[in-house]
Design an enzyme around this catalytic site. Structure first.
Site, PDB file in Angstrom:
ATOM      1  CB  ILE A 145       0.206 -10.843  -3.402  1.00 17.00           C
ATOM      2  CG1 ILE A 145       0.552 -11.869  -3.868  1.00 17.00           C
ATOM      3  CG2 ILE A 145       1.172 -10.073  -2.900  1.00 17.00           C
ATOM      4  CD1 ILE A 145       1.353 -12.335  -4.727  1.00 17.00           C
TER       5      ILE A 145
ATOM      6  CD  GLN B 244       7.440   3.920  -1.564  1.00 10.26           C
ATOM      7  OE1 GLN B 244       6.989   5.194  -1.353  1.00 10.26           O
ATOM      8  NE2 GLN B 244       7.814   3.970  -2.864  1.00 10.26           N
TER       9      GLN B 244
ATOM     10  CG  HIS C  30       2.628   1.041  -5.716  1.00 11.85           C
ATOM     11  ND1 HIS C  30       4.092   1.292  -5.535  1.00 11.85           N
ATOM     12  CD2 HIS C  30       2.150   0.508  -4.731  1.00 11.85           C
ATOM     13  CE1 HIS C  30       4.239   0.513  -4.152  1.00 11.85           C
ATOM     14  NE2 HIS C  30       3.009   0.559  -3.057  1.00 11.85           N
TER      15      HIS C  30
ATOM     16  CG  HIS D 103      -1.597   1.175  -1.777  1.00 12.05           C
ATOM     17  ND1 HIS D 103      -1.571  -0.501  -1.498  1.00 12.05           N
ATOM     18  CD2 HIS D 103      -0.672   1.319  -1.836  1.00 12.05           C
ATOM     19  CE1 HIS D 103      -0.822  -0.223  -1.998  1.00 12.05           C
ATOM     20  NE2 HIS D 103       0.367   0.443  -1.900  1.00 12.05           N
TER      21      HIS D 103
HETATM   22  P1  5GP Z   1       4.044  -0.926  -0.921  1.00 15.60           P
HETATM   23  O1  5GP Z   1       3.918  -0.986   1.048  1.00 15.60           O
HETATM   24  O2  5GP Z   1       4.647  -0.386  -1.603  1.00 15.60           O
HETATM   25  O3  5GP Z   1       2.630   0.619  -0.518  1.00 15.60           O
HETATM   26  O4  5GP Z   1       2.722  -1.497  -1.079  1.00 15.60           O
HETATM   27  C1  5GP Z   1       3.250  -2.984  -1.677  1.00 15.60           C
HETATM   28  C2  5GP Z   1       2.195  -3.886  -1.879  1.00 15.60           C
HETATM   29  O5  5GP Z   1       2.965  -4.768  -3.347  1.00 15.60           O
HETATM   30  C3  5GP Z   1       1.653  -4.397  -0.597  1.00 15.60           C
HETATM   31  O6  5GP Z   1      -0.294  -4.356  -0.501  1.00 15.60           O
HETATM   32  C4  5GP Z   1       2.228  -5.776  -1.121  1.00 15.60           C
HETATM   33  O7  5GP Z   1       0.737  -6.870  -0.905  1.00 15.60           O
HETATM   34  C5  5GP Z   1       1.494  -5.577  -2.488  1.00 15.60           C
HETATM   35  N1  5GP Z   1       3.157  -6.896  -3.258  1.00 15.60           N
HETATM   36  C6  5GP Z   1       3.975  -7.068  -2.745  1.00 15.60           C
HETATM   37  N2  5GP Z   1       4.943  -8.152  -3.812  1.00 15.60           N
HETATM   38  C7  5GP Z   1       3.347  -8.305  -5.085  1.00 15.60           C
HETATM   39  C8  5GP Z   1       3.794  -9.019  -6.287  1.00 15.60           C
HETATM   40  O8  5GP Z   1       4.696 -10.135  -6.249  1.00 15.60           O
HETATM   41  N3  5GP Z   1       2.571  -8.881  -6.250  1.00 15.60           N
HETATM   42  C9  5GP Z   1       1.485  -8.297  -6.295  1.00 15.60           C
HETATM   43  N4  5GP Z   1       0.299  -8.844  -6.996  1.00 15.60           N
HETATM   44  N5  5GP Z   1       1.393  -7.329  -5.045  1.00 15.60           N
HETATM   45  C10 5GP Z   1       2.761  -7.545  -5.114  1.00 15.60           C
END
Ligand code: 5GP
Ligand code: ZN
Length: 106
Positions: free
Chosen positions: A31, A92, A98, A100
């Site tokens: 997003i 995180q 997940h 990236h």
């Molecule tokens: P993390 O920091 O947990 O590795 O990454 C989480 C990612 O999820 C972030 O880059 C954030 O922008 C993305 N994200 C969070 N909420 C949503 C959502 O509702 N939809 C989508 N498509 N991405 C999301």
């Protein structure tokens, strides 16, 4: 687990376009993209993080990486970076496993 945003996306409680959907994972756009192409390859199983993998989960992680290869090929990306954040201090934010996939091409 009920409050997990990625579980809600996988369960279609939150609308989201999937670039890929199979038995083990889904792929959708981040997003808040940090590169021209920024995808999230998300396990269907709710695994909190790499730090909390259980026996058998390594197969899932292997599958996520295979999907990265397939997407890189299908989208004809010249190159890409794969990133897994682990734990709060690892950046995180969503505690559902997940990968990236980031690329300057696409
Ligand atoms: P993390 O920091 O947990 O590795 O990454 C989480 C990612 O999820 C972030 O880059 C954030 O922008 C993305 N994200 C969070 N909420 C949503 C959502 O509702 N939809 C989508 N498509 N991405 C999301
Ligand atoms: Zn979840």
């Amino acid at each position: 687990m009920n409050d997990c945003i990625f579980c809600k996306i996988i369960g279609k409680e939150i609308p989201c376009e999937f670039l890929h959907d199979d038995e083990n994972c889904v792929v959708f756009r981040d997003i808040h993209p940090k590169e021209k192409t920024h995808l999230l390859i998300v396990s269907k199983k709710h695994i909190h993080s790499i730090a909390e993998m259980e026996s058998g989960d390594a197969k899932v992680v292997g599958h996520l990486l295979q999907m990265a290869q397939k997407i890189g090929h299908d989208l004809k990306l010249a190159g890409y970076k794969l990133q897994i954040n682990v734990g709060k201090d690892g950046g995180q934010e969503i505690f559902h496993l997940h990968v990236h996939l980031l690329s300057k091409s696409g």
